[in-house]
Design a protein around this motif. Structure first.
Motif, short mmCIF file in Angstrom:
data_model
loop_
_atom_site.label_atom_id
_atom_site.label_comp_id
_atom_site.label_asym_id
_atom_site.label_seq_id
_atom_site.Cartn_x
_atom_site.Cartn_y
_atom_site.Cartn_z
N GLU A 109 46.61 44.78 44.34
CA GLU A 109 45.73 44.64 43.17
C GLU A 109 46.05 45.68 42.10
OE1 GLU A 109 40.98 44.73 42.12
OE2 GLU A 109 41.58 44.10 44.14
N LYS A 144 39.21 32.26 35.02
CA LYS A 144 39.09 32.04 36.47
C LYS A 144 38.51 30.65 36.76
CE LYS A 144 39.74 33.35 40.59
NZ LYS A 144 41.13 33.30 41.03
N LYS A 157 46.96 38.29 50.13
CA LYS A 157 46.50 39.34 49.21
C LYS A 157 45.45 40.22 49.89
CE LYS A 157 47.27 36.93 44.86
NZ LYS A 157 46.64 36.25 43.72
N SER A 158 44.54 39.57 50.61
CA SER A 158 43.49 40.32 51.31
C SER A 158 44.08 41.23 52.38
CB SER A 158 42.49 39.36 51.96
OG SER A 158 41.83 38.61 50.98
N SER A 165 45.75 33.75 48.76
CA SER A 165 44.62 34.69 48.87
C SER A 165 44.53 35.41 50.21
CB SER A 165 43.31 33.98 48.56
OG SER A 165 43.33 33.55 47.22
N LYS A 189 40.37 27.80 38.95
CA LYS A 189 39.81 27.13 40.12
C LYS A 189 39.93 25.61 40.00
CE LYS A 189 36.70 29.76 42.70
NZ LYS A 189 35.39 29.83 43.28
#
Length: 195
Positions: A103, A132, A95-96, A92, A136
């Motif tokens: 995306e 999702k 990705k940010s 993550s 998680k």
């Protein structure tokens, strides 16, 4: 001119900027995902924990959480990270840092994959949210069983799952070929249940 396509083992040429369903094959997805390591490979064991193995676990958890869900949504759960067969698995924070381009690429690939296997290009919001949730729980299990996180750390990042959902489940690290074959077989079973 910059090349924007990748040749797959099936012989297909997948255009990464404009993917089409006709260039998607489950064998390519299963093979690629079986060799993509989650957690940037920072897991214990003699084999990397692959995205294919993770996807099988997410689909299992989704089925436990939503036992009346139709097979098509279980298939969507199995394929939830399918684009990573060509774009890899990024944690993550990466990705940010990469931003919206990642995306957008992920969305285009997802749409082509979904259409190829009879799913809507974009999943209904409720189904996406349910997948999702299973994702998680899978992340919590992976973090605590193979990625070196304490339960406290995993609880903060992913939330503590209900024990009955994960009862009898454990993470198995195994050769990529076994995972590839199981992923393909599960995909085929779900397609049969849909059809």
């Amino acid at each position: 001119m910059t090349r924007a396509w990748q040749r797959m083992l099936s012989g297909r040429r997948l255009d990464l900027l404009d993917p089409t369903p006709v260039d998607i094959e489950i064998e390519d997805i299963a093979h690629g995902l079986a060799f993509v390591a989650r957690w940037n490979g920072q897991t214990i064991g003699d084999f990397a924990y692959s995205v294919a193995e993770h996807s099988l676990l997410v689909e299992d958890l989704f089925g436990r959480m939503y036992p009346k869900a139709p097979a098509k949504w279980r298939l969507a759960a199995l394929l939830h990270d399918a684009p990573e067969y060509v774009i890899g698995d990024m944690i993550s924070p990466v990705k940010s840092a990469v931003g919206p381009d990642y995306e957008e690429l992920d969305k285009r690939l997802t749409a082509a994959i979904h259409i190829r296997f009879g799913l809507p290009a974009a999943l209904p919001k409720t189904i996406k949210t349910q997948i999702k949730r299973a994702d998680k729980i899978s992340a919590w299990m992976e973090a605590t069983q193979i990625a070196g996180f304490t339960e406290g750390e995993a609880n903060k990042l992913f939330g503590r799952p209900k024990i009955e959902l994960i009862e009898g489940l454990s993470i198995h690290l195994r050769p990529p070929i076994e995972t590839r074959n199981d992923f393909t077989a599960r995909h085929n079973v779900l397609l049969t249940q849909i059809g």
